[in-house]
Enzyme design. Structure first.
Site, mmCIF file in Angstrom:
data_model
loop_
_atom_site.group_PDB
_atom_site.id
_atom_site.type_symbol
_atom_site.label_atom_id
_atom_site.label_comp_id
_atom_site.label_asym_id
_atom_site.label_seq_id
_atom_site.Cartn_x
_atom_site.Cartn_y
_atom_site.Cartn_z
ATOM 1 C CB THR A 25 0.989 4.844 -8.031
ATOM 2 O OG1 THR A 25 1.451 6.193 -8.042
ATOM 3 C CG2 THR A 25 2.151 3.924 -7.705
ATOM 4 C CG ASP A 80 -4.685 6.239 -8.396
ATOM 5 O OD1 ASP A 80 -3.968 5.269 -8.673
ATOM 6 O OD2 ASP A 80 -4.436 7.030 -7.462
ATOM 7 N N GLY A 95 -1.591 -0.320 -2.072
ATOM 8 C CA GLY A 95 -0.805 -1.542 -2.299
ATOM 9 C C GLY A 95 0.604 -1.220 -2.761
ATOM 10 C CD GLU A 102 -1.937 5.826 -5.320
ATOM 11 O OE1 GLU A 102 -1.668 5.184 -6.330
ATOM 12 O OE2 GLU A 102 -2.334 5.276 -4.270
HETATM 13 C C1 5RP Z 1 -0.711 2.215 -5.184
HETATM 14 C C2 5RP Z 1 -2.146 1.911 -5.388
HETATM 15 C C3 5RP Z 1 -2.505 1.166 -6.621
HETATM 16 O O1 5RP Z 1 -3.357 1.953 -7.397
HETATM 17 C C4 5RP Z 1 -3.192 -0.119 -6.216
HETATM 18 O O2 5RP Z 1 -2.312 -0.850 -5.387
HETATM 19 C C5 5RP Z 1 -3.567 -0.964 -7.439
HETATM 20 O O3 5RP Z 1 -2.425 -1.426 -8.073
HETATM 21 P P1 5RP Z 1 -2.430 -2.340 -9.351
HETATM 22 O O4 5RP Z 1 -3.022 -1.548 -10.463
HETATM 23 O O5 5RP Z 1 -0.989 -2.691 -9.577
HETATM 24 O O6 5RP Z 1 -3.264 -3.574 -9.045
HETATM 25 O O7 5RP Z 1 -3.013 2.258 -4.618
HETATM 26 O O8 5RP Z 1 -0.476 2.799 -3.942
#
Ligand code: 5RP
Length: 224
Positions: A25, A80, A95, A102
């Site tokens: 995600t 991921d 985040g 996940e």
């Molecule tokens: C979501 C996550 C995302 O992988 C993490 O926040 C990184 O996000 P981005 O690729 O938008 O920087 O853990 O829960």
């Protein structure tokens, strides 16, 4: 230079015909999923995806990636993003408030690959607060325990919705700032031992490889 796009597209090269792929995600995995759909179509591959959130589910299904579930298949490869990565490849994730699913998908994979741009690399975890998914009824008591553990808890509030963020599982997220995280595995286990906590965003010792995009090029870090 869009480093997230570069690393997201690069990771697609690791997917082979017949793979069942965990679809992470976030904005980096967005590029991975987009490019994976293209590869499946162009090369007529038999690949199945297992999403880790509504975000990755709808993106993957709209892009034409055939989907399955953990009930039906094991995951060969999970790809991921992360919010922080330390030199031992421990992570902070969540985040996007998707860390519970996940972690379930990523830890079940034969191989878990993290894709990040170099802004996510840190010497020690902890500048980014640790997301902790909590059952709403337990909010006050969990926050008390987090303070006793030396954390500064902050209930994550929604944007364009009044009140707190509600996760894909119907729970709240508390972002917890710790002064330093010298023992990530210990912290991960301690946080999950608080009744009412569903899962936390410390992923200690789970990633097999981290693909890092920099303006100079791509680096592959392997867990030793
Ligand atoms: C979501 C996550 C995302 O992988 C993490 O926040 C990184 O996000 P981005 O690729 O938008 O920087 O853990 O829960």
């Amino acid at each position: 230079m869009n480093l997230k796009k570069i690393v997201g597209y690069e990771a697609v090269k690791w997917v082979k015909d017949g793979d069942v792929v965990g679809l992470g995600t976030g904005s980096t995995t967005h590029y991975f999923i987009e490019k994976l759909a293209e590869k499946i179509k162009n090369e007529e591959l038999e690949v199945l995806g297992i999403p880790t959130s509504y975000q990755s589910l709808y993106l993957a299904s709209d892009s034409g990636i055939p989907l399955t579930t953990l009930e039906e298949h094991d995951v060969n490869l999970a790809v991921d993003g992360a919010d922080e990565v330390d030199p031992q490849l421990n992570l902070i994730k969540g985040g996007g408030a998707a860390h519970t699913l996940e972690k379930i998908v990523d830890q079940s994979a034969d191989k878990f690959v993290v894709i990040v741009d170099d802004s996510k690399m840190v010497d020690e975890l902890g500048k980014f607060p640790v997301p902790v998914e909590v059952i709403p009824l337990a909010l006050r008591v969990v926050k008390k325990q987090l303070v006793n553990m030396g954390g500064q808890p902050d209930l994550r509030m929604a944007e364009r919705k009044d009140g707190p963020v509600i996760t894909d599982n119907g729970n709240f997220v508390i972002d917890v700032k710790f002064d330093n995280i010298s023992e990530p595995k210990e912290l991960e286990v301690m946080l999950n031992s608080i009744p009412g906590v569903v899962e936390n965003g410390v992923f200690a010792g789970l990633a097999n490889e981290v693909l890092v995009a920099t303006i100079q090029g791509l680096n592959v870090l392997k867990r030793v």
